[in-house]
Design a protein around this motif. Structure first.
Motif, mmCIF file in Angstrom:
data_model
loop_
_atom_site.group_PDB
_atom_site.id
_atom_site.type_symbol
_atom_site.label_atom_id
_atom_site.label_comp_id
_atom_site.label_asym_id
_atom_site.label_seq_id
_atom_site.Cartn_x
_atom_site.Cartn_y
_atom_site.Cartn_z
ATOM 1 N N SER A 187 2.570 0.365 -1.473
ATOM 2 C CA SER A 187 3.194 1.513 -0.804
ATOM 3 C C SER A 187 2.219 2.331 0.034
ATOM 4 O O SER A 187 2.627 3.255 0.733
ATOM 5 C CB SER A 187 3.851 2.432 -1.848
ATOM 6 O OG SER A 187 2.861 3.042 -2.653
ATOM 7 N N GLY A 188 0.933 2.012 -0.043
ATOM 8 C CA GLY A 188 -0.038 2.659 0.835
ATOM 9 C C GLY A 188 -0.680 3.912 0.289
ATOM 10 O O GLY A 188 -1.153 4.749 1.057
ATOM 11 N N PHE A 189 -0.725 4.062 -1.035
ATOM 12 C CA PHE A 189 -1.328 5.262 -1.620
ATOM 13 C C PHE A 189 -2.703 4.990 -2.221
ATOM 14 O O PHE A 189 -3.219 5.820 -2.962
ATOM 15 C CB PHE A 189 -0.420 5.846 -2.702
ATOM 16 C CG PHE A 189 0.747 6.607 -2.155
ATOM 17 C CD1 PHE A 189 0.617 7.931 -1.793
ATOM 18 C CD2 PHE A 189 1.966 5.989 -1.977
ATOM 19 C CE1 PHE A 189 1.695 8.641 -1.284
ATOM 20 C CE2 PHE A 189 3.050 6.692 -1.469
ATOM 21 C CZ PHE A 189 2.913 8.019 -1.118
ATOM 22 N N ASP A 190 -3.290 3.844 -1.914
ATOM 23 C CA ASP A 190 -4.583 3.537 -2.495
ATOM 24 C C ASP A 190 -5.671 4.413 -1.882
ATOM 25 O O ASP A 190 -5.570 4.874 -0.749
ATOM 26 C CB ASP A 190 -4.920 2.055 -2.286
ATOM 27 C CG ASP A 190 -5.951 1.554 -3.287
ATOM 28 O OD1 ASP A 190 -6.445 2.378 -4.073
ATOM 29 O OD2 ASP A 190 -6.259 0.358 -3.264
ATOM 30 N N ILE A 191 -6.745 4.592 -2.630
ATOM 31 C CA ILE A 191 -7.827 5.476 -2.239
ATOM 32 C C ILE A 191 -8.544 5.004 -0.982
ATOM 33 O O ILE A 191 -9.156 5.798 -0.267
ATOM 34 C CB ILE A 191 -8.827 5.630 -3.416
ATOM 35 C CG1 ILE A 191 -9.785 6.796 -3.174
ATOM 36 C CG2 ILE A 191 -9.594 4.338 -3.646
ATOM 37 C CD1 ILE A 191 -9.154 8.134 -3.210
ATOM 38 N N VAL A 192 -8.462 3.717 -0.676
ATOM 39 C CA VAL A 192 -9.166 3.184 0.498
ATOM 40 C C VAL A 192 -8.713 3.884 1.777
ATOM 41 O O VAL A 192 -9.519 4.233 2.632
ATOM 42 C CB VAL A 192 -8.944 1.659 0.616
ATOM 43 C CG1 VAL A 192 -9.578 1.131 1.911
ATOM 44 C CG2 VAL A 192 -9.543 0.946 -0.590
ATOM 45 N N SER A 193 -7.410 4.119 1.904
ATOM 46 C CA SER A 193 -6.889 4.792 3.094
ATOM 47 C C SER A 193 -7.402 6.219 3.190
ATOM 48 O O SER A 193 -7.800 6.685 4.266
ATOM 49 C CB SER A 193 -5.351 4.798 3.059
ATOM 50 O OG SER A 193 -4.850 3.482 3.027
ATOM 51 N N LEU A 194 -7.415 6.931 2.067
ATOM 52 C CA LEU A 194 -7.913 8.302 2.063
ATOM 53 C C LEU A 194 -9.401 8.341 2.385
ATOM 54 O O LEU A 194 -9.858 9.210 3.135
ATOM 55 C CB LEU A 194 -7.668 8.954 0.702
ATOM 56 C CG LEU A 194 -8.203 10.380 0.554
ATOM 57 C CD1 LEU A 194 -7.518 11.311 1.538
ATOM 58 C CD2 LEU A 194 -8.030 10.887 -0.865
ATOM 59 N N LYS A 195 -10.147 7.411 1.836
ATOM 60 C CA LYS A 195 -11.586 7.349 2.081
ATOM 61 C C LYS A 195 -11.873 7.301 3.574
ATOM 62 O O LYS A 195 -12.727 8.034 4.082
ATOM 63 C CB LYS A 195 -12.156 6.114 1.376
ATOM 64 C CG LYS A 195 -13.634 5.869 1.612
ATOM 65 C CD LYS A 195 -14.061 4.615 0.868
ATOM 66 C CE LYS A 195 -15.514 4.274 1.149
ATOM 67 N NZ LYS A 195 -15.942 3.054 0.418
ATOM 68 N N ASN A 196 -11.164 6.458 4.294
ATOM 69 C CA ASN A 196 -11.377 6.340 5.739
ATOM 70 C C ASN A 196 -10.998 7.628 6.460
ATOM 71 O O ASN A 196 -11.713 8.089 7.353
ATOM 72 C CB ASN A 196 -10.569 5.165 6.292
ATOM 73 C CG ASN A 196 -11.043 3.828 5.734
ATOM 74 O OD1 ASN A 196 -12.191 3.699 5.323
ATOM 75 N ND2 ASN A 196 -10.161 2.845 5.719
ATOM 76 N N ASN A 197 -9.874 8.237 6.071
ATOM 77 C CA ASN A 197 -9.419 9.475 6.709
ATOM 78 C C ASN A 197 -10.403 10.624 6.490
ATOM 79 O O ASN A 197 -10.702 11.384 7.412
ATOM 80 C CB ASN A 197 -8.046 9.880 6.170
ATOM 81 C CG ASN A 197 -6.949 8.932 6.591
ATOM 82 O OD1 ASN A 197 -7.105 8.177 7.547
ATOM 83 N ND2 ASN A 197 -5.831 8.952 5.880
ATOM 84 N N VAL A 198 -10.904 10.742 5.252
ATOM 85 C CA VAL A 198 -11.800 11.846 4.914
ATOM 86 C C VAL A 198 -13.137 11.704 5.629
ATOM 87 O O VAL A 198 -13.654 12.670 6.200
ATOM 88 C CB VAL A 198 -12.001 11.934 3.389
ATOM 89 C CG1 VAL A 198 -13.098 12.934 3.045
ATOM 90 C CG2 VAL A 198 -10.704 12.329 2.707
#
Length: 370
Positions: free
Chosen positions: A349-360
């Protein structure tokens, strides 16, 4: 080259809770060769203190703004004066009282990030929020929120239209919440639950917002009709003593367990149903964690639709109707969950930390360059 140090100011402390868990997920996953986090807290004991120090962070303790306003302001200003390396102050808040800290930081020439983690407040806090909302919106250099409703609560439309808003969904380190049978057995054995016990769980601050008072009322009726049910409440907070008295008055001491502050992962494995009785939420990260752990969920229908991922998510339409809560909990238990398969659904569903890591990392990179 030394990392760029950012001072994080949570509205409370760095204990186990929704906001704190999000901050720690960010901290663990940023590029710490480039960025380092330090923290301002308000109590000596913090669950995450040891981990923060191990990651290279520094912790400062100052009085609560709501308890000792004058000394809070003096102590916060002293930190900034003694540490000019903090050019960016990242303020995490649930209502606009943190305008006071933002004002001090701006007076001393710092850039201020206001990060909204909630969508409402109670009583005096709500009154204070609307009094300071425009000031907080206007003073911020950068605006972040965990959801659209959290953004609308914290910032004025005019400010967001003029200056923009960044949405950081509350991601989690999914691998930690993949179902673990050994962890389930460990916790259930430790707290004395047998295979016949149906364990309802709640992980949240013991507070007005999370409203465990309602949860205990629901459980009392449920237990009367279905004596195999048990309730475990993970967390701490200002309502702890009141809730324990409520449990004793209802003669439920043997079937309701308060664990205090604990890391959530193993307790989610031990549960059979996750129930959230919050009056309001900015995002409700515990619901995401529960679904990742393969649990059916029962929660009010005000929660942000973005976190309703699995089919075993039962929404309450009439918040104060205990009969509806009971019916939905029974329906949730009747679902046969494949907890490993449910984890895969949440992962996709796209809630993994990898996506947030890149955004932050991208956000902080642009901020430092500016």
């Amino acid at each position: 080259m030394k990392p760029f140090r950012i001072l994080h100011c949570p509205i409370g402390n760095m204990n186990v809770g929704g906001i704190e868990n999000v901050i720690m997920q960010i901290y663990r996953n940023i590029d710490r060769k480039r960025f380092q986090f330090d923290f301002v807290v308000h109590e000596k004991e913090n669950v995450y203190a040891e981990e923060i120090v191990s990651l290279g962070g520094i912790i400062y303790q100052i009085p609560y703004i709501s308890v000792d306003y004058k000394n809070h302001c003096k102590a916060f200003e002293k930190i900034l004066l003694e540490h000019p390396e903090y050019k960016v102050i990242h303020i995490h808040t649930t209502y606009s009282i943190m305008y006071i800290d933002a004002k001090i930081a701006k007076k001393l020439g710092r850039k201020v990030i206001i990060h909204s983690h909630n969508s409402s407040a109670r009583g005096k806090r709500k009154w204070l929020h609307y009094m300071y909302k425009k000031k907080l919106s206007d003073i911020a250099d950068y605006r972040i929120a965990c959801s659209d409703i959290a953004a609308a609560w914290m910032f004025t439309e005019e400010s967001m239209e003029k200056n923009g808003i960044t949405i950081w969904k509350n991601f989690i380190d999914l691998e930690k919440f993949q179902f673990d049978l050994a962890a389930r057995e460990e916790i259930r054995n430790k707290y004395g639950y047998n295979d016949d016990n149906i364990l309802i769980g709640n992980i949240a601050r013991l507070s007005y917002q999370k409203n465990q008072t309602l949860l205990i009322k629901i459980f009392a009726k449920l237990y009367h009709n279905y004596p195999n049910f048990r309730l475990i409440i993970v967390g701490d907070g200002e309502d702890k003593d009141m809730l324990k008295k409520q449990v004793s008055k209802l003669n439920l001491d043997k079937v309701v367990c308060f664990t205090g502050q604990q890391r959530p992962e193993k307790f989610l494995m031990a549960m059979d149903i996750f129930v959230l009785t919050s009056r309001y939420e900015g995002f409700g990260i515990s619901l995401l964690e529960a679904q990742a752990a393969g649990l059916p969920v029962v929660a009010p229908n005000f929660t942000d639709k973005i976190i309703k991922i699995t089919d075993a998510f039962y929404e309450i339409n009439n918040y104060n109707n205990i009969n509806e809560w009971e019916d939905k909990i029974i329906s949730a238990y009747s679902v046969k969950m494949d907890r490993e398969k449910t984890f895969d659904i949440v992962k996709d569903s796209g809630f993994d930390i990898v996506s947030l890591k890149n955004n932050v990392n991208e956000f902080y990179d642009k901020l430092v360059k500016n």
